[in-house]
Write a protein that holds these residues in place. Structure first.
Motif, PDB file in Angstrom:
ATOM      1  N   GLY A  92       0.831  -1.198   0.000  1.00 24.76           N
ATOM      2  CA  GLY A  92       0.000   0.000   0.000  1.00 24.76           C
ATOM      3  C   GLY A  92       0.869   1.253   0.000  1.00 24.76           C
ATOM      4  N   MET A  93       0.222   2.395  -0.150  1.00 28.55           N
ATOM      5  CA  MET A  93       0.918   3.684  -0.181  1.00 28.55           C
ATOM      6  C   MET A  93       0.664   4.403   1.134  1.00 28.55           C
ATOM      7  N   LEU A  94       1.662   5.129   1.600  1.00 32.73           N
ATOM      8  CA  LEU A  94       1.482   5.957   2.790  1.00 32.73           C
ATOM      9  C   LEU A  94       0.753   7.243   2.394  1.00 32.73           C
ATOM     10  N   PRO A  95      -0.144   7.748   3.251  1.00 28.25           N
ATOM     11  CA  PRO A  95      -0.838   8.988   2.915  1.00 28.25           C
ATOM     12  C   PRO A  95       0.097  10.204   2.890  1.00 28.25           C
ATOM     13  N   ARG A  96       1.159  10.163   3.697  1.00 26.51           N
ATOM     14  CA  ARG A  96       2.142  11.237   3.753  1.00 26.51           C
ATOM     15  C   ARG A  96       3.530  10.612   3.687  1.00 26.51           C
ATOM     16  N   ARG A  97       4.356  11.091   2.786  1.00 26.59           N
ATOM     17  CA  ARG A  97       5.695  10.513   2.627  1.00 26.59           C
ATOM     18  C   ARG A  97       6.534  10.702   3.879  1.00 26.59           C
ATOM     19  N   GLU A  98       7.349   9.719   4.191  1.00 27.71           N
ATOM     20  CA  GLU A  98       8.269   9.785   5.330  1.00 27.71           C
ATOM     21  C   GLU A  98       9.411  10.733   4.997  1.00 27.71           C
ATOM     22  N   THR A  99       9.885  11.505   5.988  1.00 22.38           N
ATOM     23  CA  THR A  99      10.998  12.435   5.777  1.00 22.38           C
ATOM     24  C   THR A  99      12.160  12.139   6.714  1.00 22.38           C
ATOM     25  N   ARG A 100      12.104  10.994   7.383  1.00 22.04           N
ATOM     26  CA  ARG A 100      13.161  10.648   8.345  1.00 22.04           C
ATOM     27  C   ARG A 100      14.055   9.550   7.793  1.00 22.04           C
ATOM     28  N   LYS A 101      15.280   9.534   8.306  1.00 20.68           N
ATOM     29  CA  LYS A 101      16.224   8.479   7.953  1.00 20.68           C
ATOM     30  C   LYS A 101      15.723   7.165   8.554  1.00 20.68           C
ATOM     31  N   ALA A 102      15.906   6.082   7.811  1.00 17.31           N
ATOM     32  CA  ALA A 102      15.338   4.796   8.221  1.00 17.31           C
ATOM     33  C   ALA A 102      16.411   3.727   8.368  1.00 17.31           C
ATOM     34  N   ARG A 103      16.087   2.736   9.176  1.00 14.15           N
ATOM     35  CA  ARG A 103      16.878   1.511   9.300  1.00 14.15           C
ATOM     36  C   ARG A 103      15.963   0.368   8.887  1.00 14.15           C
ATOM     37  N   VAL A 104      16.420  -0.445   7.950  1.00 11.75           N
ATOM     38  CA  VAL A 104      15.592  -1.511   7.387  1.00 11.75           C
ATOM     39  C   VAL A 104      16.209  -2.863   7.709  1.00 11.75           C
ATOM     40  N   SER A 105      15.376  -3.736   8.239  1.00 14.09           N
ATOM     41  CA  SER A 105      15.772  -5.100   8.549  1.00 14.09           C
ATOM     42  C   SER A 105      14.920  -6.039   7.689  1.00 14.09           C
ATOM     43  N   ILE A 106      15.564  -6.977   7.010  1.00 15.45           N
ATOM     44  CA  ILE A 106      14.862  -7.858   6.074  1.00 15.45           C
ATOM     45  C   ILE A 106      15.110  -9.314   6.448  1.00 15.45           C
ATOM     46  N   VAL A 107      14.025 -10.097   6.462  1.00 14.23           N
ATOM     47  CA  VAL A 107      14.120 -11.545   6.676  1.00 14.23           C
ATOM     48  C   VAL A 107      13.456 -12.231   5.490  1.00 14.23           C
ATOM     49  N   ARG A 108      14.190 -13.114   4.837  1.00 13.13           N
ATOM     50  CA  ARG A 108      13.639 -13.908   3.742  1.00 13.13           C
ATOM     51  C   ARG A 108      13.237 -15.262   4.302  1.00 13.13           C
ATOM     52  N   VAL A 109      11.938 -15.548   4.272  1.00 13.73           N
ATOM     53  CA  VAL A 109      11.438 -16.850   4.715  1.00 13.73           C
ATOM     54  C   VAL A 109      11.356 -17.735   3.472  1.00 13.73           C
ATOM     55  N   LEU A 110      12.120 -18.811   3.488  1.00 17.63           N
ATOM     56  CA  LEU A 110      12.187 -19.686   2.331  1.00 17.63           C
ATOM     57  C   LEU A 110      10.900 -20.495   2.173  1.00 17.63           C
ATOM     58  N   GLY A 111      10.554 -20.753   0.928  1.00 16.31           N
ATOM     59  CA  GLY A 111       9.427 -21.619   0.627  1.00 16.31           C
ATOM     60  C   GLY A 111       9.854 -23.077   0.701  1.00 16.31           C
ATOM     61  N   PRO A 112       8.909 -23.998   0.484  1.00 23.06           N
ATOM     62  CA  PRO A 112       9.196 -25.425   0.629  1.00 23.06           C
ATOM     63  C   PRO A 112      10.335 -25.948  -0.257  1.00 23.06           C
ATOM     64  N   ARG A 113      10.503 -25.387  -1.462  1.00 28.43           N
ATOM     65  CA  ARG A 113      11.521 -25.921  -2.367  1.00 28.43           C
ATOM     66  C   ARG A 113      12.608 -24.903  -2.695  1.00 28.43           C
ATOM     67  N   GLU A 114      12.777 -23.883  -1.877  1.00 27.48           N
ATOM     68  CA  GLU A 114      13.779 -22.848  -2.139  1.00 27.48           C
ATOM     69  C   GLU A 114      15.074 -23.132  -1.386  1.00 27.48           C
ATOM     70  N   ARG A 115      16.178 -22.628  -1.962  1.00 21.13           N
ATOM     71  CA  ARG A 115      17.488 -22.774  -1.332  1.00 21.13           C
ATOM     72  C   ARG A 115      17.962 -21.432  -0.790  1.00 21.13           C
ATOM     73  N   LEU A 116      18.922 -21.488   0.120  1.00 18.69           N
ATOM     74  CA  LEU A 116      19.517 -20.272   0.654  1.00 18.69           C
ATOM     75  C   LEU A 116      20.299 -19.552  -0.435  1.00 18.69           C
ATOM     76  N   MET A 117      20.282 -18.220  -0.393  1.00 17.77           N
ATOM     77  CA  MET A 117      21.099 -17.415  -1.309  1.00 17.77           C
ATOM     78  C   MET A 117      22.488 -17.285  -0.708  1.00 17.77           C
ATOM     79  N   ASP A 118      23.485 -17.224  -1.570  1.00 21.20           N
ATOM     80  CA  ASP A 118      24.878 -17.171  -1.129  1.00 21.20           C
ATOM     81  C   ASP A 118      25.239 -15.860  -0.444  1.00 21.20           C
TER      82      ASP A 118
END
Length: 125
Positions: free
Chosen positions: A35-61
């Motif tokens: 979705g879209m935010l109604p008002r754009r963010e103007t602050r510096k951000a820290r992003v944390s990402i977790v990839r949850v693998l599917g049943p037949r997926e392998r880990l990325m190097d």
């Protein structure tokens, strides 16, 4: 703080860089789910990402493989207003994690965004 979840597979990494259309398609699918935010963010951000693998997926190097594959998703965070820009000045990414213990939930990408308390004075200078 936002907790966003993209449910779906990433583009295949059998090329050096996914084509524009693969990135654009991923960006549109992410925007539809986030979705879209109604008002754009103007602050510096820290992003944390977790990839949850599917049943037949392998880990990325490496992180770079993931970053290239998920570039459309990162672009959707900027387009949706969650991030000012994806440059190091505006966002810092923690090392992405891959979770093979919750394969019954995957494939999916979980994104946590936290912001600094004070907005920067002029975000587009």
């Amino acid at each position: 703080m936002y907790h966003l979840v993209y449910v779906g597979k990433l583009p295949r990494m059998n090329r050096q860089m996914p084509s524009y259309w693969l990135r654009y398609g991923l960006q549109r699918r992410c925007l539809k789910q986030f979705g879209m935010l109604p008002r754009r963010e103007t602050r510096k951000a820290r992003v944390s990402i977790v990839r949850v693998l599917g049943p037949r997926e392998r880990l990325m190097d490496e992180w770079e493989n993931f970053r290239v594959a998920f570039k459309g998703g990162i672009d959707s965070l900027v387009t949706g207003g969650y991030l000012v820009d994806d440059s190091p000045r505006w966002v810092s990414f923690s090392e992405p994690r891959q979770d093979a213990t919750r394969r019954h939930l995957g494939p999916r990408i979980e994104i946590d965004i936290t912001y600094e308390l004070e907005p920067m004075s002029n975000p587009h200078s």
